[in-house]
Enzyme design. Structure first.
Site, mmCIF file in Angstrom:
data_model
loop_
_atom_site.group_PDB
_atom_site.id
_atom_site.type_symbol
_atom_site.label_atom_id
_atom_site.label_comp_id
_atom_site.label_asym_id
_atom_site.label_seq_id
_atom_site.Cartn_x
_atom_site.Cartn_y
_atom_site.Cartn_z
ATOM 1 N N LYS A 117 0.605 -1.156 0.485
ATOM 2 C CA LYS A 117 0.221 0.233 -0.271
ATOM 3 C C LYS A 117 0.911 0.944 -0.030
ATOM 4 O O LYS A 117 0.181 1.915 -0.774
ATOM 5 C CB LYS A 117 -0.329 0.034 1.507
ATOM 6 C CG LYS A 117 -2.200 -0.907 1.102
ATOM 7 C CD LYS A 117 -2.848 -0.659 2.239
ATOM 8 C CE LYS A 117 -4.444 -1.138 1.324
ATOM 9 N NZ LYS A 117 -5.573 -1.394 3.051
ATOM 10 N N LYS A 200 -5.697 -10.571 -5.788
ATOM 11 C CA LYS A 200 -6.630 -10.644 -5.320
ATOM 12 C C LYS A 200 -7.730 -9.728 -5.894
ATOM 13 O O LYS A 200 -7.678 -8.882 -6.295
ATOM 14 C CB LYS A 200 -6.542 -10.576 -3.738
ATOM 15 C CG LYS A 200 -6.669 -10.365 -2.795
ATOM 16 C CD LYS A 200 -6.391 -10.386 -1.338
ATOM 17 C CE LYS A 200 -6.476 -8.768 -1.748
ATOM 18 N NZ LYS A 200 -6.173 -7.550 0.386
ATOM 19 N N LYS A 203 -11.655 -4.190 -3.985
ATOM 20 C CA LYS A 203 -12.829 -3.709 -4.096
ATOM 21 C C LYS A 203 -11.913 -1.754 -4.579
ATOM 22 O O LYS A 203 -12.154 -1.416 -5.227
ATOM 23 C CB LYS A 203 -13.317 -2.612 -3.327
ATOM 24 C CG LYS A 203 -12.386 -2.779 -1.923
ATOM 25 C CD LYS A 203 -13.863 -2.258 -0.791
ATOM 26 C CE LYS A 203 -13.175 -3.155 0.221
ATOM 27 N NZ LYS A 203 -14.023 -3.241 1.816
HETATM 28 P P1 TYM Z 1 -10.954 -5.984 4.176
HETATM 29 O O1 TYM Z 1 -11.725 -4.824 4.227
HETATM 30 O O2 TYM Z 1 -9.707 -5.158 3.174
HETATM 31 O O3 TYM Z 1 -11.472 -6.980 4.109
HETATM 32 C C1 TYM Z 1 -12.561 -7.825 4.702
HETATM 33 C C2 TYM Z 1 -12.284 -8.810 5.502
HETATM 34 O O4 TYM Z 1 -12.372 -9.072 3.810
HETATM 35 C C3 TYM Z 1 -11.700 -10.593 3.694
HETATM 36 N N1 TYM Z 1 -11.488 -10.345 2.195
HETATM 37 C C4 TYM Z 1 -11.439 -11.650 0.488
HETATM 38 N N2 TYM Z 1 -10.889 -12.969 1.660
HETATM 39 C C5 TYM Z 1 -11.240 -13.735 0.353
HETATM 40 N N3 TYM Z 1 -10.315 -13.293 -1.252
HETATM 41 C C6 TYM Z 1 -10.967 -12.062 -1.483
HETATM 42 N N4 TYM Z 1 -10.663 -11.281 -2.626
HETATM 43 C C7 TYM Z 1 -10.632 -11.196 -0.069
HETATM 44 N N5 TYM Z 1 -10.562 -9.600 -0.096
HETATM 45 C C8 TYM Z 1 -10.816 -9.546 1.378
HETATM 46 C C9 TYM Z 1 -10.647 -9.999 3.989
HETATM 47 O O5 TYM Z 1 -9.605 -11.069 4.271
HETATM 48 C C10 TYM Z 1 -10.999 -9.713 5.045
HETATM 49 O O6 TYM Z 1 -11.374 -10.609 6.222
HETATM 50 N N6 TYM Z 1 -7.771 -5.277 7.936
HETATM 51 C C11 TYM Z 1 -8.357 -5.841 7.953
HETATM 52 C C12 TYM Z 1 -9.944 -5.246 8.580
HETATM 53 C C13 TYM Z 1 -9.859 -5.564 9.771
HETATM 54 C C14 TYM Z 1 -9.739 -6.336 11.013
HETATM 55 C C15 TYM Z 1 -9.320 -6.364 11.883
HETATM 56 C C16 TYM Z 1 -9.857 -7.668 10.460
HETATM 57 C C17 TYM Z 1 -9.899 -4.368 10.816
HETATM 58 N N7 TYM Z 1 -9.238 -4.994 12.412
HETATM 59 C C18 TYM Z 1 -8.909 -7.774 13.288
HETATM 60 C C19 TYM Z 1 -10.049 -9.015 11.747
HETATM 61 C C20 TYM Z 1 -10.202 -8.202 13.113
HETATM 62 C C21 TYM Z 1 -8.625 -5.321 6.191
HETATM 63 O O7 TYM Z 1 -8.681 -4.640 5.889
HETATM 64 O O8 TYM Z 1 -10.299 -6.621 6.005
#
Ligand code: TYM
Length: 338
Positions: A117, A200, A203
Site C-alpha cells: 500500500k 486478489k 475493491k
Molecule cells: P478488508 O476490509 O480488506 O476485508 C474484509 C475481509 O474480507 C476478506 N477479503 C477476502 N477474502 C477472500 N478473497 C478476497 N479476494 C478478499 N478480499 C478481502 C479479508 O481477508 C477480510 O477478512 N485489516 C482488515 C480489517 C480489520 C480486521 C480487524 C479484520 C481491521 N481490524 C480485526 C479482522 C480482525 C481489512 O482490511 O479487511
C-alpha cells in the site's frame, strides 16, 4: 494459559463497496460462526482503519451505513451478534496506543500490506497506515477474542496480533491477552480477480470487470462471469488438474463456496465441461445467491436512521465488553486512576 470465553471478532473496512471476495472470504463465514452458537460474535465496521488512506467524509458515512446494510442482508443478526462501527468505541484507539508502544518498527516494516500500500512513496504514507496492524491487534484483543475469521490476505496481520499479545504478556509478566486463532477456512479464502488469476479480487482494482460487487445486478454479474478470463481447456475431474490453471481454480473455488460444497465435489459434477457450459451455471448460482442480498441491502439503505440506531446499540454492547479489559490493561501498565 488463562481460560478465555470463546469469542469471535472480525472487521471489514468501509472503503468502497463490498466484493464477492469480502462476502465469501469473510461475511458468509461470520454468519456461520454466529449461527453455530459456539461463540459470542462481535463484528465491526473499521472506519478508523479506512481513514489511514484518504476518505471523502460523506462517502465514508455512506460506505459505513452500506456496509452495515451488507452485514445484515448477508445474515448477521444484530440480536445475535454485536454489530457496530469502530470509532464509536474509543477503547480500540486507546488500546492501540498501548500496542504502538509494544510493537516494534521492524515488525511493521515487514508487513506485506504496508509494503504494497505504501509502495515506493512510503515517506508520504500516513503514520496511521504504518501503525494499522497495531490498531487491528487492539480491535481483537480489547475483546479478548479467541477466534478471528478472515481471508488469507490477513494472515500476517493475525500473526502480528499474536506477537503483540505474547510480548505484552512477557513484558509485564502477566497471562492477560490470549493468543488468538485465525480462522481461514473453506474454498474461498483467497478469491482472485476475474481478469487475472494471480491477483486478489479487490475493491481497489481499477477495473470493475475484475470483481463482482454485492450490489451488482443480475445482468452485470452474468456479464462479468461470461467475460472472466479462462484458459481453453475443459475442466478437469480432479483438483490436481487445476495446478497451473489459476483462473480455472478461481472459478471452481467460487462455485464451491457459493454452493457450500468442496472443489472436489464441483469437479466430480463438472469435470470435462467446457467453460462455455460451466460459466452460465456459475452465473446462475451467483445471481441466485447474491441477488437477495443486494435487494435487501437497497431496502435497508432507505432507512439510515434504523442503521444508525443498530450501530449505536451495538457500540454500547461492545463498550461493555471492552471497557473492563482496557481498564485492566491500564492497571497492568501502571496508569494512575485506572
Ligand atoms: P478488508 O476490509 O480488506 O476485508 C474484509 C475481509 O474480507 C476478506 N477479503 C477476502 N477474502 C477472500 N478473497 C478476497 N479476494 C478478499 N478480499 C478481502 C479479508 O481477508 C477480510 O477478512 N485489516 C482488515 C480489517 C480489520 C480486521 C480487524 C479484520 C481491521 N481490524 C480485526 C479482522 C480482525 C481489512 O482490511 O479487511
Amino acid at each position: 494459559m488463562a481460560a478465555f470465553t470463546p469469542r469471535v471478532f472480525s472487521g471489514i473496512q468501509p472503503s468502497g463497496g463490498l466484493t464477492l471476495g469480502n462476502y465469501l472470504g469473510a461475511m458468509k463465514r461470520f454468519v456461520t460462526m454466529q449461527d453455530e452458537g459456539k461463540f459470542e460474535t462481535v463484528y465491526c465496521m473499521v472506519d478508523l482503519h479506512a481513514i489511514t488512506v484518504w476518505q471523502d467524509p460523506a462517502a465514508l458515512t455512506r460506505a459505513t451505513r452500506e456496509l452495515c446494510a451488507g452485514f445484515i442482508a448477508a445474515g448477521v443478526d444484530p440480536s445475535k451478534s454485536i454489530l457496530f462501527n469502530q470509532s464509536q468505541v474509543a477503547e480500540h484507539a486507546q488500546l492501540a496506543w498501548i500496542f504502538n508502544c509494544v510493537a516494534r518498527m521492524g515488525w511493521m516494516q515487514r508487513m506485506t500490506q504496508w509494503k504494497d500500500k505504501a509502495g515506493k512513496n512510503s515517506q508520504n504514507a500516513s503514520l496511521g497506515l504504518f501503525a494499522y496492524p497495531a490498531l487491528m491487534a487492539a480491535d481483537i484483543l480489547v475483546y479478548h477474542a479467541t477466534h478471528v475469521p478472515v481471508g488469507e490476505d490477513q494472515k500476517q496481520h493475525l500473526e502480528l496480533t499474536r506477537d503483540i499479545a505474547i510480548k505484552f504478556n512477557n513484558d509485564f509478566g502477566v497471562d492477560f491477552f490470549p493468543e488468538t486463532e485465525p480462522v481461514i477456512e473453506g474454498a474461498a479464502t483467497r478469491v482472485m480477480s476475474l481478469r487475472d488469476g494471480s491477483k486478489k479480487m479487490s475493491k481497489s482494482d481499477p477495473s470493475d470487470m475484475s470483481r463482482i460487487n454485492l450490489i451488482d445486478d443480475a445482468d452485470t454479474i452474468a456479464q462479468k462471469i461470461r467475460k472472466a478470463r479462462t484458459d481453453p481447456d475443459a475442466l478437469p475431474s480432479e483438483v490436481d488438474g487445476l495446478d497451473d490453471r489459476p483462473e480455472a481454480r478461481n472459478l471452481v473455488n467460487i462455485y464451491a463456496a457459493l454452493a457450500e460444497t468442496t472443489p472436489e465435489a464441483v469437479l466430480a459434477d463438472h469435470g470435462g465441461s467446457q467453460f462455455s457450459a460451466f460459466k452460465p451455471e456459475l452465473a446462475d448460482l451467483a445471481v441466485n445467491k447474491l441477488a437477495p442480498i443486494s435487494t435487501e441491502m437497497s431496502r435497508l439503505m432507505e432507512q439510515p436512521d434504523e442503521i444508525d440506531r443498530i450501530l449505536g446499540h451495538g457500540a454500547e454492547q461492545a463498550r461493555a465488553l471492552a471497557a473492563p479489559i482496557l481498564k485492566k490493561t491500564y492497571e497492568i501498565v501502571g496508569m494512575v486512576g485506572a
